[in-house]
Design a protein around this motif. Sequence first.
Motif, short mmCIF file in Angstrom:
data_model
loop_
_atom_site.label_atom_id
_atom_site.label_comp_id
_atom_site.label_asym_id
_atom_site.label_seq_id
_atom_site.Cartn_x
_atom_site.Cartn_y
_atom_site.Cartn_z
N PHE A 116 0.78 -1.24 0.00
CA PHE A 116 0.00 0.00 0.00
C PHE A 116 0.82 1.29 0.00
O PHE A 116 0.23 2.37 -0.02
CB PHE A 116 -0.93 0.03 1.22
CG PHE A 116 -1.99 -1.02 1.22
CD1 PHE A 116 -3.04 -0.96 0.31
CD2 PHE A 116 -1.95 -2.08 2.11
CE1 PHE A 116 -4.04 -1.92 0.31
CE2 PHE A 116 -2.94 -3.05 2.12
CZ PHE A 116 -3.98 -2.98 1.21
N PHE A 117 2.15 1.25 0.04
CA PHE A 117 2.89 2.50 0.15
C PHE A 117 4.09 2.51 -0.79
O PHE A 117 5.24 2.49 -0.37
CB PHE A 117 3.35 2.74 1.59
CG PHE A 117 3.72 4.17 1.87
CD1 PHE A 117 2.75 5.15 1.98
CD2 PHE A 117 5.04 4.54 2.00
CE1 PHE A 117 3.08 6.47 2.23
CE2 PHE A 117 5.40 5.86 2.24
CZ PHE A 117 4.41 6.83 2.35
N PRO A 118 3.85 2.57 -2.11
CA PRO A 118 4.97 2.65 -3.06
C PRO A 118 5.64 4.01 -3.00
O PRO A 118 5.01 5.02 -2.68
CB PRO A 118 4.27 2.43 -4.41
CG PRO A 118 2.88 2.94 -4.20
CD PRO A 118 2.53 2.59 -2.77
N THR A 119 6.92 4.04 -3.33
CA THR A 119 7.69 5.29 -3.40
C THR A 119 8.43 5.33 -4.74
O THR A 119 9.62 5.05 -4.82
CB THR A 119 8.69 5.37 -2.21
OG1 THR A 119 9.47 4.17 -2.17
CG2 THR A 119 7.97 5.55 -0.90
N PRO A 120 7.72 5.68 -5.81
CA PRO A 120 8.31 5.58 -7.15
C PRO A 120 9.47 6.53 -7.41
O PRO A 120 10.38 6.21 -8.17
CB PRO A 120 7.13 5.85 -8.09
CG PRO A 120 6.09 6.50 -7.23
CD PRO A 120 6.30 6.00 -5.85
N TYR A 121 9.45 7.73 -6.78
CA TYR A 121 10.57 8.65 -6.98
C TYR A 121 11.84 8.07 -6.38
O TYR A 121 12.90 8.01 -7.03
CB TYR A 121 10.27 10.02 -6.36
CG TYR A 121 11.45 10.95 -6.40
CD1 TYR A 121 11.74 11.70 -7.53
CD2 TYR A 121 12.31 11.06 -5.31
CE1 TYR A 121 12.84 12.54 -7.58
CE2 TYR A 121 13.41 11.90 -5.34
CZ TYR A 121 13.68 12.64 -6.47
OH TYR A 121 14.78 13.45 -6.51
N LEU A 122 11.78 7.63 -5.13
CA LEU A 122 12.95 7.01 -4.49
C LEU A 122 13.41 5.80 -5.29
O LEU A 122 14.62 5.57 -5.45
CB LEU A 122 12.61 6.60 -3.06
CG LEU A 122 13.66 5.77 -2.32
CD1 LEU A 122 14.99 6.50 -2.24
CD2 LEU A 122 13.16 5.39 -0.93
N SER A 123 12.48 5.03 -5.82
CA SER A 123 12.84 3.83 -6.58
C SER A 123 13.68 4.16 -7.81
O SER A 123 14.49 3.34 -8.26
CB SER A 123 11.58 3.06 -6.98
OG SER A 123 10.87 2.62 -5.83
N CYS A 124 13.51 5.36 -8.36
CA CYS A 124 14.33 5.78 -9.50
C CYS A 124 15.79 5.90 -9.12
O CYS A 124 16.68 5.84 -9.99
CB CYS A 124 13.85 7.13 -10.04
SG CYS A 124 12.22 7.14 -10.80
N LEU A 125 16.09 6.08 -7.85
CA LEU A 125 17.45 6.34 -7.38
C LEU A 125 18.07 5.13 -6.72
O LEU A 125 19.13 5.25 -6.08
CB LEU A 125 17.44 7.52 -6.40
CG LEU A 125 17.03 8.88 -6.99
CD1 LEU A 125 16.89 9.92 -5.89
CD2 LEU A 125 18.02 9.34 -8.04
N VAL A 126 17.45 3.96 -6.87
CA VAL A 126 17.98 2.73 -6.26
C VAL A 126 18.11 1.68 -7.37
O VAL A 126 17.10 1.25 -7.94
CB VAL A 126 17.07 2.22 -5.13
CG1 VAL A 126 17.65 0.94 -4.53
CG2 VAL A 126 16.92 3.28 -4.04
N ARG A 127 19.32 1.27 -7.64
CA ARG A 127 19.55 0.30 -8.71
C ARG A 127 18.86 -1.03 -8.39
O ARG A 127 18.88 -1.50 -7.26
CB ARG A 127 21.04 0.07 -8.92
CG ARG A 127 21.78 1.29 -9.42
CD ARG A 127 23.18 0.96 -9.94
NE ARG A 127 24.03 0.34 -8.94
CZ ARG A 127 24.73 0.98 -8.01
NH1 ARG A 127 24.63 2.31 -7.92
NH2 ARG A 127 25.51 0.32 -7.17
N GLY A 128 18.28 -1.60 -9.41
CA GLY A 128 17.53 -2.84 -9.27
C GLY A 128 16.05 -2.63 -9.47
O GLY A 128 15.36 -3.50 -10.02
N CYS A 129 15.54 -1.46 -9.05
CA CYS A 129 14.09 -1.22 -9.13
C CYS A 129 13.63 -1.08 -10.58
O CYS A 129 12.62 -1.68 -10.98
CB CYS A 129 13.72 0.03 -8.33
SG CYS A 129 14.03 -0.12 -6.56
N ALA A 130 14.35 -0.29 -11.39
CA ALA A 130 13.96 -0.15 -12.79
C ALA A 130 14.15 -1.47 -13.53
O ALA A 130 13.30 -1.86 -14.36
CB ALA A 130 14.79 0.94 -13.45
N GLU A 131 15.25 -2.18 -13.23
CA GLU A 131 15.52 -3.44 -13.91
C GLU A 131 14.43 -4.48 -13.64
O GLU A 131 14.03 -5.23 -14.53
CB GLU A 131 16.88 -3.98 -13.46
CG GLU A 131 18.08 -3.15 -13.93
CD GLU A 131 18.37 -1.94 -13.05
OE1 GLU A 131 19.41 -1.31 -13.23
OE2 GLU A 131 17.53 -1.61 -12.16
#
Length: 838
Positions: free
Chosen positions: A550-565
């Motif tokens: 219930f609590f995604p953080t898509p902006y932070l995920s852009c700055l952590v390798r692995g999330c986009a992949e």
Amino acid sequence: MTTADRNRERPLLKAPGQLSPRIQWLRDYYFKGADRRWNNQFLAWSTGTPWDVQFNEMTFYIVPETYALLQTLRGSFRQAARDIDLPDEFWSWSLPERRAWFVKDVMVHHVPREILPGDLLAGARFNLQTSLCLTEAEQKAFDDALLGKTGARNRMKWFHDHGYGNTGATSGHLVPDHAMALQLGWRGIHADLSKRYEDLTQADRESPRGAQLRAMMTAATMPRELAAAYSGLCSRLAGETDDAQRRQELRRMADNLKRVPWEPPRDFWEAVQALWINHMLVMSDENYPGPGVSFGRIDQYLLPYWNASLREGMDREFGKEILKCFWIHCNTVYDAMIRNGRQGITSGFGQLVTLSGLGPDGTDMTNDLTYAILEVIDDMSPILEPKPNVRLHRGTPPELLDKVVAMISGSQGAPFLLNFDERSMAGMMREAGRAGCTDLIRLDNVHDYAPVGCLENTMVGNDRSGTVDNNLNLLKAVELALTGGRDLLPFHNPMTGRTEPVAQDGPPTGNAAAHESWEKFWNSYAAQTEYIIRKCADTYEASESVRARFFPTPYLSCLVRGCAEKGMDVTQGGAELSFTTLEAVTFATTVDSLLAIKYLVYDNQKCSMAELIEALKANWKGFEVLQAMARNKAPKYGRDDDEADAMARQVMDLWCDLTWQQRTTSTHRQFRPGMLSWNYWAGDGFVMAASANGRPRGQFLSNAICPSNGADIKGPTSNANSVGKVLGGRAPDGQADWGDTFNCLPNGASHTITFHPSIIRDPEHRSKFKAFLKGYAENGGTCLQVNMLDPDMLRDAQQHPEDYPHLLVRITGYNAYFTAIGKELQNEVIERVSHQGY
């Protein structure tokens, strides 16, 4: 005694350096706190639906002081929230897309913007409480999982009330990939996300993976649009000012913001501006002001921009002015709760910067920017953020060591975390082996680790290690071993006025009075330790699973390798390295209690087990002679005593091995061990019954890996040697975790030692202190926090807080303003300084 008399007699307090009029004004204005015209307090925003909620209480589950306020905060933010007009298709989007759009719209179009007089950086307000953006059905499912009879809140509360510790899926505590964001700019990040989305099949685009990438693409445009809005503000202010120099500065700021952070920066001013916007938006995305959102090796990835600007004619002092503005901005995180006390400040939030340390092939990475940042810290202190970590090692340059010692000598509660590379890298290498991630943590990249928050070691840009999410009271296992798996005392609920009957919670290991040997009692303790670790993991899962859903953080995920992949949010385990840390609390109290049981009951027959249990139930009343033996005769950890330290190592190995066996169910995150007590050892002393080491109920417990207060009677070298031994020691043959060094705690171990200021009063004593630091690099722990404090000054500060508004003290992995912490914690610091307690 008059105030003038006290001022003449007390030691000199650390004061800021010779600040420019610009920085002096900004610093003074910041410390006006609630008297400022505006501040960065929480602003709440709603979708306008009747079921809407803004406050994510789970991130506060590790802060017992807030438990009584959870429902109040939920209701008050909901009442204060302002409605946002939503696009017609909003509710047809996935939850990550809703959150990405909502946070971006609030930050770009609704949050007010200001530029302070003389400030060289834009980005003033970022503390948000935004809607969870849930549909009515999702909100009901969220509330059921959170607030139901077996929901996360009740499970967390039971865990704490019965003395196990605290646990919850909190925010922050990682190092985003700032170097990548500067090198590529957000244009490059957005292009990479777009390419990944274009390469998906249609089925994948319609899956959660496609939704996550769309959300991240939306979030990736937020920095560009926010910077453009600030650029317009700077241009307007430039046209309104009559000050030619300020007009030129504002026009340059406007130009900077037209470029960064969308494009890669070209010089130092642009780089620091980009770094600040990137950082502040992480806090907006997580709806929490900066807990452990750290900057990593800032003197390494900003160095090319620093050098380029110096070559192009930037005055070095002006570069430091830019950094000083950055320091002020980092401190505005505290405005979130500015009405909580005049300034809203209690302790450091852990926006940690890492300086110096080893590089490839064992080279030292100290450089001119390292020294410039240390000069900024010296000039700005006392001030809390960002907190510096200086990485020391066997080859640290003498000039750097001299600078560090000089700064510590004048800073009272030193702002420093001193990290020791050899031991820290050994822990990271052990993590690689135990967790099966040797492809990501290797001998050729382990030097790029950095601490986050207080002191917790992680890799940089790809590591979400949940470094404070689980805080386990190891002493609880001793209690359960004494009672056969039951609380020693019944729990009285002050909210309901009811006393709960004692129940069988841990495994039924039998009547401890019937254990005829120490080995049988140890086996009971081991079984109960396994139980409390499993209980912690199960309790944590209740909040971890809710956050992941219930609590995604898509902006932070852009700055952590692995999330986009992976097309997976960082809250769902998207990072390349996805851990959660189990922090052991009350280590020394646990070890000393076991040593006391062995000494009193088994080795010397000073009492029976039944008598000892009765003494603990009675809080030692009527058993004062036995209590004195437990305190003064039984062995103690922290004295470089091989017998006591062997027990400490046995305790360490047991809970570390058991911790490595745990994973989260919903996100498949690996548990790893660390040792950080924050302030839990003080408050939890009132939760726990009396302990076998002679501690009465209500007296604080031990802090992280530190010996119990008053137990370290053999001096700081013996103290440090004990710490080094229990972490693993050294291997003369070089077959160790890294080099010749072992470390069973990859997350690090908080070690605070307090010295009287006289210890470094002259060059001879400073030389001895430097020798102590060099010895610590050989035989000590992963990190060291140093207090240089006079106990008489602290007692005076208790009596006359108005004379000491900015007196900093080191609590554990964080600093705090002494007059802003509770009296119990103040007393603990005074006793620690005075080496009292036993």
